[in-house]
Scaffold this motif. Structure first.
Motif, PDB file in Angstrom:
ATOM      1  N   ARG A 195      25.344  20.044 -15.342  1.00 11.75           N
ATOM      2  CA  ARG A 195      25.630  20.849 -14.153  1.00 11.75           C
ATOM      3  C   ARG A 195      24.558  20.638 -13.080  1.00 11.75           C
ATOM      4  O   ARG A 195      23.360  20.613 -13.374  1.00 11.75           O
ATOM      5  CB  ARG A 195      25.685  22.336 -14.508  1.00 11.75           C
ATOM      6  N   PHE A 196      25.024  20.512 -11.846  1.00 10.50           N
ATOM      7  CA  PHE A 196      24.147  20.334 -10.696  1.00 10.50           C
ATOM      8  C   PHE A 196      24.620  21.298  -9.611  1.00 10.50           C
ATOM      9  O   PHE A 196      25.560  20.982  -8.876  1.00 10.50           O
ATOM     10  CB  PHE A 196      24.195  18.884 -10.200  1.00 10.50           C
ATOM     11  N   ASP A 197      24.013  22.485  -9.549  1.00  6.53           N
ATOM     12  CA  ASP A 197      24.458  23.552  -8.652  1.00  6.53           C
ATOM     13  C   ASP A 197      25.935  23.851  -8.899  1.00  6.53           C
ATOM     14  O   ASP A 197      26.296  24.256  -9.988  1.00  6.53           O
ATOM     15  CB  ASP A 197      24.186  23.194  -7.187  1.00  6.53           C
ATOM     16  N   ASP A 198      26.790  23.602  -7.934  1.00  4.57           N
ATOM     17  CA  ASP A 198      28.207  23.950  -8.055  1.00  4.57           C
ATOM     18  C   ASP A 198      29.084  22.751  -8.405  1.00  4.57           C
ATOM     19  O   ASP A 198      30.305  22.788  -8.201  1.00  4.57           O
ATOM     20  CB  ASP A 198      28.709  24.590  -6.762  1.00  4.57           C
ATOM     21  N   GLU A 199      28.461  21.692  -8.917  1.00  3.63           N
ATOM     22  CA  GLU A 199      29.228  20.552  -9.424  1.00  3.63           C
ATOM     23  C   GLU A 199      28.843  20.317 -10.881  1.00  3.63           C
ATOM     24  O   GLU A 199      27.748  20.669 -11.323  1.00  3.63           O
ATOM     25  CB  GLU A 199      28.984  19.298  -8.585  1.00  3.63           C
ATOM     26  N   MET A 200      29.742  19.700 -11.614  1.00  9.23           N
ATOM     27  CA  MET A 200      29.543  19.559 -13.046  1.00  9.23           C
ATOM     28  C   MET A 200      30.289  18.333 -13.563  1.00  9.23           C
ATOM     29  O   MET A 200      31.392  18.018 -13.107  1.00  9.23           O
ATOM     30  CB  MET A 200      30.067  20.816 -13.745  1.00  9.23           C
ATOM     31  N   LEU A 201      29.663  17.619 -14.495  1.00 10.67           N
ATOM     32  CA  LEU A 201      30.322  16.550 -15.239  1.00 10.67           C
ATOM     33  C   LEU A 201      30.430  17.017 -16.687  1.00 10.67           C
ATOM     34  O   LEU A 201      29.425  17.355 -17.311  1.00 10.67           O
ATOM     35  CB  LEU A 201      29.531  15.249 -15.148  1.00 10.67           C
ATOM     36  N   VAL A 202      31.658  17.054 -17.188  1.00  9.51           N
ATOM     37  CA  VAL A 202      31.915  17.500 -18.557  1.00  9.51           C
ATOM     38  C   VAL A 202      32.407  16.303 -19.362  1.00  9.51           C
ATOM     39  O   VAL A 202      33.490  15.775 -19.111  1.00  9.51           O
ATOM     40  CB  VAL A 202      32.972  18.628 -18.589  1.00  9.51           C
ATOM     41  N   ASN A 203      31.586  15.879 -20.304  1.00  8.07           N
ATOM     42  CA  ASN A 203      31.906  14.742 -21.172  1.00  8.07           C
ATOM     43  C   ASN A 203      32.554  15.269 -22.449  1.00  8.07           C
ATOM     44  O   ASN A 203      31.899  15.907 -23.271  1.00  8.07           O
ATOM     45  CB  ASN A 203      30.623  13.979 -21.495  1.00  8.07           C
ATOM     46  N   MET A 204      33.859  15.072 -22.578  1.00 10.41           N
ATOM     47  CA  MET A 204      34.564  15.572 -23.756  1.00 10.41           C
ATOM     48  C   MET A 204      34.110  14.818 -25.003  1.00 10.41           C
ATOM     49  O   MET A 204      33.737  13.650 -24.938  1.00 10.41           O
ATOM     50  CB  MET A 204      36.067  15.414 -23.569  1.00 10.41           C
ATOM     51  N   HIS A 205      34.158  15.490 -26.142  1.00  7.60           N
ATOM     52  CA  HIS A 205      33.860  14.860 -27.423  1.00  7.60           C
ATOM     53  C   HIS A 205      35.172  14.596 -28.154  1.00  7.60           C
ATOM     54  O   HIS A 205      36.011  15.501 -28.270  1.00  7.60           O
ATOM     55  CB  HIS A 205      32.949  15.743 -28.264  1.00  7.60           C
ATOM     56  N   VAL A 206      35.339  13.393 -28.613  1.00 14.46           N
ATOM     57  CA  VAL A 206      36.564  12.988 -29.297  1.00 14.46           C
ATOM     58  C   VAL A 206      36.184  12.489 -30.691  1.00 14.46           C
ATOM     59  O   VAL A 206      35.276  11.657 -30.829  1.00 14.46           O
ATOM     60  CB  VAL A 206      37.299  11.876 -28.518  1.00 14.46           C
ATOM     61  N   LEU A 207      36.835  13.003 -31.708  1.00 11.69           N
ATOM     62  CA  LEU A 207      36.502  12.662 -33.085  1.00 11.69           C
ATOM     63  C   LEU A 207      36.541  11.150 -33.296  1.00 11.69           C
ATOM     64  O   LEU A 207      37.540  10.488 -33.006  1.00 11.69           O
ATOM     65  CB  LEU A 207      37.482  13.336 -34.046  1.00 11.69           C
ATOM     66  N   GLY A 208      35.434  10.615 -33.792  1.00  9.26           N
ATOM     67  CA  GLY A 208      35.362   9.194 -34.106  1.00  9.26           C
ATOM     68  C   GLY A 208      34.979   8.297 -32.953  1.00  9.26           C
ATOM     69  O   GLY A 208      34.824   7.083 -33.140  1.00  9.26           O
TER      70      GLY A 208
END
Length: 252
Positions: A195-208
């Motif tokens: 998160r950077f103030d009001d922006e965000m990068l969300v890296n999903m986790h995927v099994l395997g």
């Protein structure tokens, strides 16, 4: 009943009812009624005040936005969807880091790629802390079962703990830096959050799949939306259970 959340948010920003009224073009008595009688402003005024005090509309007026509307607004919070983290250019990361003025939050197991793609990152984070930006780094506890489970799921036992110990050597340079915290968690992560103030990068986790090959959502907070706040709340929950060093008691 008075709207104590609105009153506190206005005071925290050093504002008065008169100042708020002047900024949004209404009578000061109207603002007083919003505070003391918990009257609900028109949507355009709610948005203006929320932006002014940097709070979410649903927080200031919990009954003003229905879950359905919050969900529709949340869809607009999606700036871009990347099919894999490796597709996010370094320019995106650099822009978000450099523009942050209030907070930088990192929740990952290791996040080693951040320091590998820019050797200056540690110095940048130190300077951000000096400049008043709250920098919070949450790394996985390399001794926890959750870390080894993640390594096994990726087909590389022991590798995740090794990555964390490697990245620790970088973050040790932040010891004592003002405004900077490096903590450790033993949470089973479903996403890594940057998160950077009001922006965000969300890296999903995927099994395997290793994180570089999993999708990333680029989000930008919009008042009244619920997507950005969902992941912001997730970060805060992990933060509340994080420790100063691997093996320490949970921080108060």
């Amino acid at each position: 009943m008075p709207n104590d959340r609105l009153r506190e948010a206005i005071l925290r920003k050093g504002l008065t009812s008169v100042m708020v009224a002047e900024k949004i073009g209404v009578d000061p008595k109207t603002v007083e009624r919003w505070i003391t009688q918990d009257r609900t402003p028109y949507p355009r005024h709610r948005q203006a005040i929320a932006a002014m005090v940097r709070e979410d509309v649903p927080y200031l007026w919990p009954n003003a936005v229905t879950p359905e509307k919050a969900s529709r607004i949340g869809q607009s919070e999606m700036v871009k969807l990347y099919s894999r983290r490796s597709s996010v250019s370094y320019d995106v990361w650099r822009r978000l880091i450099e523009r942050a003025e209030e907070r930088i939050d990192v929740l990952a197991y290791a996040g080693l790629f951040l320091v590998e793609q820019d050797p200056r990152l540690i110095d940048i984070l130190r300077q951000k802390g000096v400049d008043g930006v709250a920098v919070t780094i949450l790394l996985g506890d390399p001794t926890s079962a959750a870390i080894e489970r993640r390594s096994i799921e990726e087909g590389a036992p022991g590798v995740m703990a090794a990555k964390i110990r490697q990245v620790q050597q970088y973050y040790k340079r932040l010891d004592g830096a003002p405004g900077v915290k490096v903590l450790y968690h033993d949470t089973t992560l479903y996403n890594s959050i940057y998160r950077f103030d009001d922006e965000m990068l969300v890296n999903m986790h995927v099994l395997g799949f290793p994180a570089p090959h999993a999708p990333v959502m680029h989000l930008r907070r919009i008042n009244g939306g619920d997507l950005f706040s969902t992941y912001a709340d997730s970060f805060d929950r992990v933060l509340s259970a994080s420790k100063g060093q691997p093996g320490d008691e949970v921080a108060a």
